[in-house]
Every structure is written in structure tokens, then in C-alpha cells.
Design a protein around this motif. Structure first.
Motif, PDB file in Angstrom:
ATOM      1  N   UNK A  92     -10.986  -8.981 -11.730  1.00 48.03           N
ATOM      2  CA  UNK A  92     -12.128  -8.708 -12.600  1.00 48.03           C
ATOM      3  C   UNK A  92     -12.819  -7.422 -12.207  1.00 48.03           C
ATOM      4  N   UNK A  93     -13.451  -6.804 -13.187  1.00 49.78           N
ATOM      5  CA  UNK A  93     -14.233  -5.586 -12.947  1.00 49.78           C
ATOM      6  C   UNK A  93     -15.526  -5.688 -13.750  1.00 49.78           C
ATOM      7  N   UNK A  94     -16.663  -5.437 -13.101  1.00 47.92           N
ATOM      8  CA  UNK A  94     -17.914  -5.314 -13.839  1.00 47.92           C
ATOM      9  C   UNK A  94     -18.392  -3.894 -13.641  1.00 47.92           C
ATOM     10  N   UNK A  95     -18.906  -3.275 -14.692  1.00 47.16           N
ATOM     11  CA  UNK A  95     -19.342  -1.877 -14.595  1.00 47.16           C
ATOM     12  C   UNK A  95     -20.552  -1.678 -15.491  1.00 47.16           C
ATOM     13  N   UNK A  96     -21.361  -0.681 -15.146  1.00 42.57           N
ATOM     14  CA  UNK A  96     -22.600  -0.441 -15.888  1.00 42.57           C
ATOM     15  C   UNK A  96     -22.938   1.037 -15.899  1.00 42.57           C
ATOM     16  N   UNK A  97     -23.589   1.464 -16.966  1.00 39.26           N
ATOM     17  CA  UNK A  97     -24.171   2.794 -16.963  1.00 39.26           C
ATOM     18  C   UNK A  97     -25.461   2.799 -17.759  1.00 39.26           C
ATOM     19  N   UNK A  98     -26.351   3.716 -17.382  1.00 36.02           N
ATOM     20  CA  UNK A  98     -27.610   3.891 -18.099  1.00 36.02           C
ATOM     21  C   UNK A  98     -27.754   5.367 -18.380  1.00 36.02           C
ATOM     22  N   UNK A  99     -27.994   5.714 -19.652  1.00 36.54           N
ATOM     23  CA  UNK A  99     -28.165   7.116 -20.021  1.00 36.54           C
ATOM     24  C   UNK A  99     -29.560   7.338 -20.563  1.00 36.54           C
ATOM     25  N   UNK A 100     -30.150   8.443 -20.168  1.00 31.79           N
ATOM     26  CA  UNK A 100     -31.423   8.887 -20.706  1.00 31.79           C
ATOM     27  C   UNK A 100     -31.118   9.567 -22.051  1.00 31.79           C
TER      28      UNK A 100
END
Ligand code: 3EB
Length: 328
Positions: A92-100
Motif C-alpha cells: 500500500x501507498x498513501x500520499x498527499x499534497x497541498x498546493x497554494x
């Protein structure tokens, strides 16, 4: 000769839990998700056990703040690749990103950027099948007609993915947050083996929505059977066919949303109804509906059903409630 050399590696069971109590992260924790509060370093951070820690800007409405734990019986490692933070273990892989958004030319361009980054990142991972995605963006219903921010988000998602998910849409949630300090947050669950998409016979598949809902139809599946058997339930609201039902009637919208989830459970061949193995997350547009929600859920769900309730704006302005979750 090794007869089974072409067999895929087994996927470790993925366990999803909701906890109220603070406890140290156990080994094998893939992710811990907290709702509300102020993050010190954007949406994502890594714990010393390897887990990805996400702090999500949706205000919890329950007395005890709940957090969500994703656990695998496997070693977990983590890292960062440009804006993407990730953790992996057991297939399994969990990934996240947040962009302004303001730094990326607005919500449509920022979403296109986020999804192009997701696609490029995923193409290089052994866990190449994206099975479940959550999207949280500010002011989701601001703007009129095709300029409504959710519709711009859909257009950006579709452009950023290109032919990335076509025919293999993940299960998804898209909800509005109200924190002006936070940007577009996308986080997802991927796996080394494919899942099985499930559609809801009561609802038109979202990618077939007619033009009135925006120039780019939302690319998501109503549900996803994960390789280990669990059903991931997409954000589910009071929509039958493609129409929003019970406008202005909170109780009826809630009942319709639950009826939709029950129809999805049947379509997915999962046990009917709700219990301790069906953690649900309820997104409420108006805090004032909390007493009605509590009363209805107390009648409708066994008390063992793990619940999170938070403030969140549904992507159609007339909808007051949306529910997503898991069926294990
Ligand atoms: C709906 O059924 C309600 O755009 O990713 C639910 C789940 C909804 C996911 C998305 C939107 C999305 O159309 C909205």
C-alpha cells in the motif's frame, strides 16, 4: 524452476480505525489523519514510526476529536518527492499534497498541477493503482455557473490527469473547507494490485453526468473494492440518477444518502447495513443540523458504528450532507 515466480506479492490487510484517545503510533501505522486544528508544517508530516500524518482543515463537530488510523501488518517507510509526502508498506501507498492556489494561478490551474503531479508520481511507484482519492478545497461553491469553483476543480482534475484514470476511476470525495490559510489538499491510497470499481444502480455514474453539472464530468467511481476485500465508499449525497433530491430537507437528504450507501453495499456484494466494521465520515454544511443528524443516526445506525462528523461543504450548493467511509 520456480513455478510461482510470476505471482504478485501478497497484499497485507489494511485496517481502518477511528480513535478518540491519544495513543502512540503503533508499528505498521501507514497514516494518521487528524481533522481541525492548526498544522505546523502544511498538511503532511512524517512520524518517527514511518507513518504519514495528515492534518485536514475540516472542523470536527463531535465532543471527542476523532482521528483516523490506517494500519498494515508490514514495515512502513516514508519520504517526500517535491510537494508529495508519502508512506508505504505491505503493498500500500498513501500520499498527499497541498498546493497554494494563489501561487499556481487559481483553483483550476492548481488542480491540474496537483493531478499532473499525482499521475507522474504514481507512474513511478510499484503501488501503481490509485484506488481512493480525497480532495478538500476552499469555498467549493463560490462562483456562478461554469465558474463555480467545484466545476473549475473538475476541469483542472480532468486536464491534469489527461488519460490517466480513464476507465479506471478511483473512488473519491470532494469537499469544501473553510480555512483561508489552507490550499487545495489531495491525498490518496494506492496499491500494488488493482481494485474493483463499483457503481451504484440508483445513481448515474458521475463521469456520465450531463452538461448542466459542468464542462468536465467528475472522474470518480462510487466505490472501490480494495484487493484485501474492504469497500472504499465515495462521498455519497442525496443524488438519485443525476438529480439532487429533497432540496431544503435535511432529514430526507440524510436518509437518501444512507439509502445510496446501502445500494452500493449490495452492488459491491458487501454485508448489508452498518456496524462496527463500517466507519463513516459525515460532512455537514450547517452546524445547526447536528442535533437532527445525531437523532437520525441514533435511529438508523447501530451504536457500534464508528462515526466522524465534521463541517464540510458539499460540491452542489443545494446539498446539506455527504457521507463517505469504509465497509470491512
Ligand atoms: C456526487 O455524487 C456528489 O468530484 O470527486 C462525491 C464524490 C461528489 C466525489 C468528486 C464529488 C466527487 O456527485 C459529489
Amino acid at each position: 524452476m520456480r513455478q510461482f515466480s510470476s505471482q504478485p506479492d501478497p497484499i497485507a490487510p489494511l485496517d481502518i480505525g477511528l480513535n478518540a484517545a491519544a495513543a502512540p503510533l503503533a508499528p505498521g501505522t501507514l497514516a494518521r489523519l487528524d481533522f481541525g486544528g492548526v498544522p505546523s508544517h502544511g498538511a503532511a508530516a512524517h512520524s518517527n514510526t514511518g507513518a504519514l500524518r495528515l492534518r485536514l482543515p475540516l472542523v470536527p463537530l463531535m465532543d471527542a476529536a476523532m482521528h483516523e488510523i490506517w494500519h498494515v501488518q508490514a514495515a512502513v517507510s516514508n519520504g517526500q518527492c517535491d510537494a508529495i509526502h508519502w508512506a508505504r508498506g505491505g503493498g500500500w501507498l498513501v500520499a498527499a499534497l497541498e498546493l497554494d492556489e494563489s501561487a499556481h494561478g487559481g483553483i483550476e490551474a492548481a488542480t491540474a498541477r496537483a493531478y499532473a503531479a499525482l499521475r507522474a508520481f504514481q507512474a513511478l511507484q510499484p503501488e501503481r493503482h490509485v484506488l481512493r482519492v480525497w480532495n478538500y478545497l476552499a469555498d467549493i461553491n463560490a462562483g456562478a455557473g461554469d465558474g463555480e469553483r467545484y466545476k473549475l476543480f473538475c476541469a483542472g482534475r480532468s486536464r491534469g490527469l489527461g488519460n490517466g484514470f480513464v476507465g479506471a476511476y478511483p473512488a473519491a470525495t470532494a469537499i469544501g473547507h473553510r480555512d483561508p490559510m489552507r490550499g487545495l489538499i489531495v491525498y490518496w491510497l494506492a496499491c500494488a494490485q488493482p481494485g474493483m470499481r463499483v457503481e451504484n444502480p440508483r445513481q448515474l455514474s458521475a463521469w456520465r453526468y450531463p452538461r448542466q453539472y459542468g464542462p468536465a464530468a467528475p472522474g470518480f467511481a462510487r466505490g472501490m473494492r480494495l484487493p484485501a476485500g474492504t469497500l472504499a465508499i465515495s462521498g455519497t449525497a442525496s443524488i438519485v440518477g443525476h438529480a439532487s433530491l429533497h432540496i431544503g430537507d435535511f432529514d430526507a437528504q440524510l436518509q437518501e444518502s444512507l439509502a445510496n450507501i446501502e445500494a452500493l453495499l449490495a452492488a459491491a456484494d458487501m454485508p448489508a447495513g452498518f456496524d462496527a466494521h463500517a466507519p463513516l465520515k459525515v460532512y455537514l454544511r450547517r452546524a445547526q443540523d447536528l442535533p437532527a443528524l445525531r437523532a437520525a443516526l441514533a435511529r438508523r445506525l447501530p451504536p457500534t458504528t464508528p462515526l466522524q462528523i465534521m463541517l464540510g461543504d458539499v460540491c452542489r450548493a443545494e446539498l446539506l450532507v455527504e457521507i463517505d467511509g469504509w465497509r470491512m
